[in-house]
Design a protein around this motif. Structure first.
Motif, PDB file in Angstrom:
ATOM      1  N   ALA A  11       5.213  12.218   4.683  1.00  0.00           N
ATOM      2  CA  ALA A  11       5.580  11.977   3.276  1.00  0.00           C
ATOM      3  C   ALA A  11       4.881  10.714   2.779  1.00  0.00           C
ATOM      4  O   ALA A  11       4.384   9.912   3.574  1.00  0.00           O
ATOM      5  N   VAL A  12       4.851  10.548   1.466  1.00  0.00           N
ATOM      6  CA  VAL A  12       4.319   9.317   0.877  1.00  0.00           C
ATOM      7  C   VAL A  12       5.100   8.152   1.479  1.00  0.00           C
ATOM      8  O   VAL A  12       6.331   8.199   1.593  1.00  0.00           O
ATOM      9  N   SER A  13       4.376   7.101   1.906  1.00  0.00           N
ATOM     10  CA  SER A  13       5.016   5.982   2.594  1.00  0.00           C
ATOM     11  C   SER A  13       4.448   4.659   2.094  1.00  0.00           C
ATOM     12  O   SER A  13       3.240   4.532   1.903  1.00  0.00           O
ATOM     13  N   ASP A  14       5.342   3.695   1.909  1.00  0.00           N
ATOM     14  CA  ASP A  14       4.951   2.356   1.474  1.00  0.00           C
ATOM     15  C   ASP A  14       4.862   1.414   2.673  1.00  0.00           C
ATOM     16  O   ASP A  14       5.666   1.504   3.609  1.00  0.00           O
ATOM     17  N   PHE A  15       3.896   0.481   2.601  1.00  0.00           N
ATOM     18  CA  PHE A  15       3.680  -0.521   3.642  1.00  0.00           C
ATOM     19  C   PHE A  15       3.484  -1.877   2.996  1.00  0.00           C
ATOM     20  O   PHE A  15       2.734  -1.997   2.019  1.00  0.00           O
ATOM     21  N   LEU A  16       4.128  -2.891   3.537  1.00  0.00           N
ATOM     22  CA  LEU A  16       3.855  -4.272   3.183  1.00  0.00           C
ATOM     23  C   LEU A  16       2.623  -4.662   3.977  1.00  0.00           C
ATOM     24  O   LEU A  16       2.588  -4.482   5.205  1.00  0.00           O
TER      25      LEU A  16
ATOM     26  N   GLY B 156       9.037   4.217  12.238  1.00  0.00           N
ATOM     27  CA  GLY B 156       9.241   3.597  10.929  1.00  0.00           C
ATOM     28  C   GLY B 156       9.766   2.180  11.002  1.00  0.00           C
ATOM     29  O   GLY B 156       9.907   1.516   9.983  1.00  0.00           O
ATOM     30  N   GLN B 157      10.047   1.677  12.232  1.00  0.00           N
ATOM     31  CA  GLN B 157      10.504   0.304  12.404  1.00  0.00           C
ATOM     32  C   GLN B 157       9.465  -0.571  13.092  1.00  0.00           C
ATOM     33  O   GLN B 157       9.753  -1.713  13.436  1.00  0.00           O
ATOM     34  N   GLN B 158       8.256  -0.061  13.286  1.00  0.00           N
ATOM     35  CA  GLN B 158       7.203  -0.820  13.957  1.00  0.00           C
ATOM     36  C   GLN B 158       6.038  -1.050  13.009  1.00  0.00           C
ATOM     37  O   GLN B 158       5.488  -0.111  12.454  1.00  0.00           O
TER      38      GLN B 158
ATOM     39  N   PHE C  52       0.870  -1.177   0.000  1.00  0.00           N
ATOM     40  CA  PHE C  52       0.000   0.000   0.000  1.00  0.00           C
ATOM     41  C   PHE C  52       0.903   1.220   0.000  1.00  0.00           C
ATOM     42  O   PHE C  52       1.839   1.299   0.799  1.00  0.00           O
ATOM     43  N   ARG C  53       0.643   2.167  -0.864  1.00  0.00           N
ATOM     44  CA  ARG C  53       1.381   3.430  -0.895  1.00  0.00           C
ATOM     45  C   ARG C  53       0.467   4.506  -0.331  1.00  0.00           C
ATOM     46  O   ARG C  53      -0.485   4.948  -0.970  1.00  0.00           O
ATOM     47  N   GLY C  54       0.754   4.934   0.892  1.00  0.00           N
ATOM     48  CA  GLY C  54      -0.095   5.886   1.590  1.00  0.00           C
ATOM     49  C   GLY C  54       0.321   7.325   1.342  1.00  0.00           C
ATOM     50  O   GLY C  54       1.491   7.669   1.480  1.00  0.00           O
TER      51      GLY C  54
ATOM     52  N   PRO D  36       7.545   7.491  10.402  1.00  0.00           N
ATOM     53  CA  PRO D  36       6.484   7.301  11.389  1.00  0.00           C
ATOM     54  C   PRO D  36       5.108   7.396  10.729  1.00  0.00           C
ATOM     55  O   PRO D  36       4.957   7.989   9.658  1.00  0.00           O
ATOM     56  N   TYR D  37       4.129   6.792  11.394  1.00  0.00           N
ATOM     57  CA  TYR D  37       2.741   6.860  10.931  1.00  0.00           C
ATOM     58  C   TYR D  37       1.833   6.733  12.143  1.00  0.00           C
ATOM     59  O   TYR D  37       2.285   6.389  13.241  1.00  0.00           O
ATOM     60  N   LEU D  38       0.560   7.039  11.965  1.00  0.00           N
ATOM     61  CA  LEU D  38      -0.401   6.990  13.057  1.00  0.00           C
ATOM     62  C   LEU D  38      -1.293   5.767  12.936  1.00  0.00           C
ATOM     63  O   LEU D  38      -1.622   5.325  11.825  1.00  0.00           O
ATOM     64  N   VAL D  39      -1.697   5.243  14.076  1.00  0.00           N
ATOM     65  CA  VAL D  39      -2.567   4.074  14.158  1.00  0.00           C
ATOM     66  C   VAL D  39      -3.722   4.445  15.091  1.00  0.00           C
ATOM     67  O   VAL D  39      -3.489   4.729  16.271  1.00  0.00           O
ATOM     68  N   VAL D  40      -4.945   4.465  14.572  1.00  0.00           N
ATOM     69  CA  VAL D  40      -6.125   4.752  15.386  1.00  0.00           C
ATOM     70  C   VAL D  40      -6.947   3.469  15.470  1.00  0.00           C
ATOM     71  O   VAL D  40      -7.286   2.875  14.435  1.00  0.00           O
ATOM     72  N   VAL D  41      -7.257   3.031  16.696  1.00  0.00           N
ATOM     73  CA  VAL D  41      -7.937   1.753  16.911  1.00  0.00           C
ATOM     74  C   VAL D  41      -9.027   1.878  17.960  1.00  0.00           C
ATOM     75  O   VAL D  41      -9.046   2.811  18.763  1.00  0.00           O
ATOM     76  N   ALA D  42      -9.912   0.872  17.947  1.00  0.00           N
ATOM     77  CA  ALA D  42     -10.929   0.690  18.977  1.00  0.00           C
ATOM     78  C   ALA D  42     -11.134  -0.817  19.130  1.00  0.00           C
ATOM     79  O   ALA D  42     -10.870  -1.581  18.189  1.00  0.00           O
TER      80      ALA D  42
END
Length: 165
Positions: free
Chosen positions: A134-139, A114-116, A59-61, A90-96
């Motif tokens: 910035a634009v960020s890629d995720f596996l 960026g390592q988690q 996914f390219r965010g 770094p990126y944000l994670v919002v959960v419930a």
């Protein structure tokens, strides 16, 4: 509008929602390949669900500007979904928690390094990918298979992630 406190992502704080995927001293690890590699072993309980199979995607965010309004959440009722950053940002994670549709008071927001990576447990409510800066890629490791595997809800009231994280 409710303002979300941004917390540092840790294994303990994220445990009600899934697993943190990272190479750390807190996880089982050992040397392999004649001493040339350290293996951080079995970091997440990936679940393909009934009649599903695990697939790997990238996914390219696009970066989200802060402050950011959280107005919806989603969950995958049939399987887990894991995100592992490839761009070292770094990126944000919002959960419930899993269960009934969340309210604004149910939400938690984590700042992941960026390592988690994170593995959302089956049924955990979460906001779609929140790249920042910035634009960020995720596996991404998730389910392919029969049956609907994405529920979405609109939040009333909405929640704000502040600019000062």
């Amino acid at each position: 509008m409710i303002e979300l406190k941004v917390e540092a992502l840790s294994r303990e704080a994220f445990a009600p929602f899934g697993e943190v995927i990272e190479a750390s001293e807190a996880v089982q690890h050992f040397t392999i390949n004649a001493g040339s590699t350290e293996r951080y072993h079995d970091l997440a309980g990936l679940d393909a669900g009934p009649a599903g199979r695990l697939i790997v995607s990238i996914f390219r965010g696009q970066p989200r500007a802060l402050p950011f309004t959280v107005s919806m959440m989603e969950r995958h009722p049939l399987a887990s979904q894991a995100f592992v950053p490839l761009s070292n940002r770094p990126y944000l994670v919002v959960v419930a928690p899993p269960g009934a549709a969340p309210t604004a008071q149910d939400l938690r927001c984590f700042l992941a390094s960026g390592q988690q990576g994170v593995n959302y447990a089956t049924g955990t409510w979460h906001h779609p990918l929140l790249a920042i800066d910035a634009v960020s890629d995720f596996l991404v490791l998730d389910r392919a298979g029969e049956g609907p595997n994405c529920d979405e809800v609109v939040l009333e009231p909405t929640v704000c992630i502040p600019a000062d994280r």
